[in-house]
Design a protein around this motif. Structure first.
Motif, PDB file in Angstrom:
ATOM      1  N   VAL A   5     -40.020   4.659 128.999  1.00  0.00           N
ATOM      2  CA  VAL A   5     -39.599   5.775 129.853  1.00  0.00           C
ATOM      3  C   VAL A   5     -39.538   7.060 129.024  1.00  0.00           C
ATOM      4  N   TYR A   6     -38.926   7.005 127.847  1.00  0.00           N
ATOM      5  CA  TYR A   6     -38.855   8.200 126.991  1.00  0.00           C
ATOM      6  C   TYR A   6     -40.255   8.691 126.612  1.00  0.00           C
ATOM      7  N   HIS A   7     -41.138   7.760 126.330  1.00  0.00           N
ATOM      8  CA  HIS A   7     -42.527   8.114 126.016  1.00  0.00           C
ATOM      9  C   HIS A   7     -43.183   8.811 127.215  1.00  0.00           C
ATOM     10  N   THR A   8     -42.953   8.264 128.405  1.00  0.00           N
ATOM     11  CA  THR A   8     -43.510   8.840 129.634  1.00  0.00           C
ATOM     12  C   THR A   8     -42.944  10.238 129.874  1.00  0.00           C
ATOM     13  N   LEU A   9     -41.644  10.403 129.671  1.00  0.00           N
ATOM     14  CA  LEU A   9     -41.010  11.714 129.863  1.00  0.00           C
ATOM     15  C   LEU A   9     -41.581  12.760 128.906  1.00  0.00           C
ATOM     16  N   GLU A  10     -41.840  12.370 127.678  1.00  0.00           N
ATOM     17  CA  GLU A  10     -42.403  13.301 126.698  1.00  0.00           C
ATOM     18  C   GLU A  10     -43.834  13.700 127.077  1.00  0.00           C
ATOM     19  N   ARG A  11     -44.620  12.739 127.501  1.00  0.00           N
ATOM     20  CA  ARG A  11     -46.032  13.009 127.830  1.00  0.00           C
ATOM     21  C   ARG A  11     -46.211  13.807 129.111  1.00  0.00           C
ATOM     22  N   PHE A  12     -45.327  13.585 130.077  1.00  0.00           N
ATOM     23  CA  PHE A  12     -45.540  14.168 131.402  1.00  0.00           C
ATOM     24  C   PHE A  12     -44.387  15.061 131.839  1.00  0.00           C
ATOM     25  N   GLU A  13     -43.830  15.798 130.900  1.00  0.00           N
ATOM     26  CA  GLU A  13     -42.698  16.670 131.206  1.00  0.00           C
ATOM     27  C   GLU A  13     -43.042  17.622 132.354  1.00  0.00           C
ATOM     28  N   GLY A  14     -42.121  17.707 133.316  1.00  0.00           N
ATOM     29  CA  GLY A  14     -42.299  18.605 134.451  1.00  0.00           C
ATOM     30  C   GLY A  14     -43.218  18.079 135.543  1.00  0.00           C
TER      31      GLY A  14
END
Length: 189
Positions: free
Chosen positions: A121-130
């Protein structure tokens, strides 16, 4: 900047011992069409899925509608309960939820599965912020992720999940700020 992760628990599948290749049932395929209709209204920017066929099939309609590829992410797969089939699945799940450190032979404890889920999830949040990201996944790993951010998402919550079901988790950075159930009303396709 707000990032919305739409956790899509897969639709009903036809049981096979091969977890990776278990397909949706006819009812599951119908429900996947309903999932597509719901997600069409959400402004989805990216589609990710567990590598399990039933999760992919549940989100492939929205990916096709939007002309997007489905990115497979291994760590969104279901938690491994045991290397061998358990005698009573319901009792086994209750045992691991009662003791987060407990794991059946060859399986993941709640702590281990949750750690894997939160890291992706943290990886996904970093890659797809906003962005708005649809994620085809599974009930137990989804609730373990949600539980990390708020303990009210527990075994009893997991038992009440629909199949399929969609929960929109909104994040500001890595902080969960809102959870909304998207699939609370069935649409007739």
């Amino acid at each position: 900047m707000i990032t919305n992760l739409y956790f899509v628990r897969h639709a009903h599948s036809t049981y096979t011992p091969n977890e990776l290749e278990r397909p949706l049932s006819e009812r599951g395929k119908e429900d996947a069409r309903w999932i597509t209709e719901l997600l069409k209204e959400e402004g989805i920017d990216h589609v990710i899925s567990s590598p399990y066929k039933r999760a992919i099939q549940t989100v492939e309609g929205i990916a096709r509608f939007l002309g997007l590829p489905i990115e497979l992410m291994e760590d969104y797969k279901e938690r491994v309960l045991s290397e061998q089939p358990v005698e009573n699945f319901s009792e086994a799940i209750e045992m691991v939820w009662d003791n987060y450190s407990y794991a059946f032979e060859g399986g993941e404890s709640n702590y281990l599965a949750q750690k894997r889920g939160v890291e992706v999830v943290y990886h996904t949040l970093e890659r797809f912020e906003g962005k708005n990201v649809a994620i085809g996944t599974h009930g137990n790993i989804m609730v373990l992720i949600m539980n990390y951010f708020d303990a009210k998402y527990d075994y009893n919550f997991w038992r009440e999940l629909g199949m399929p079901d969609i929960y929109k988790l909104s994040f500001k950075g890595k902080d969960l700020i809102d959870v909304e159930r998207i699939s609370n009303q069935k649409i007739i396709c």
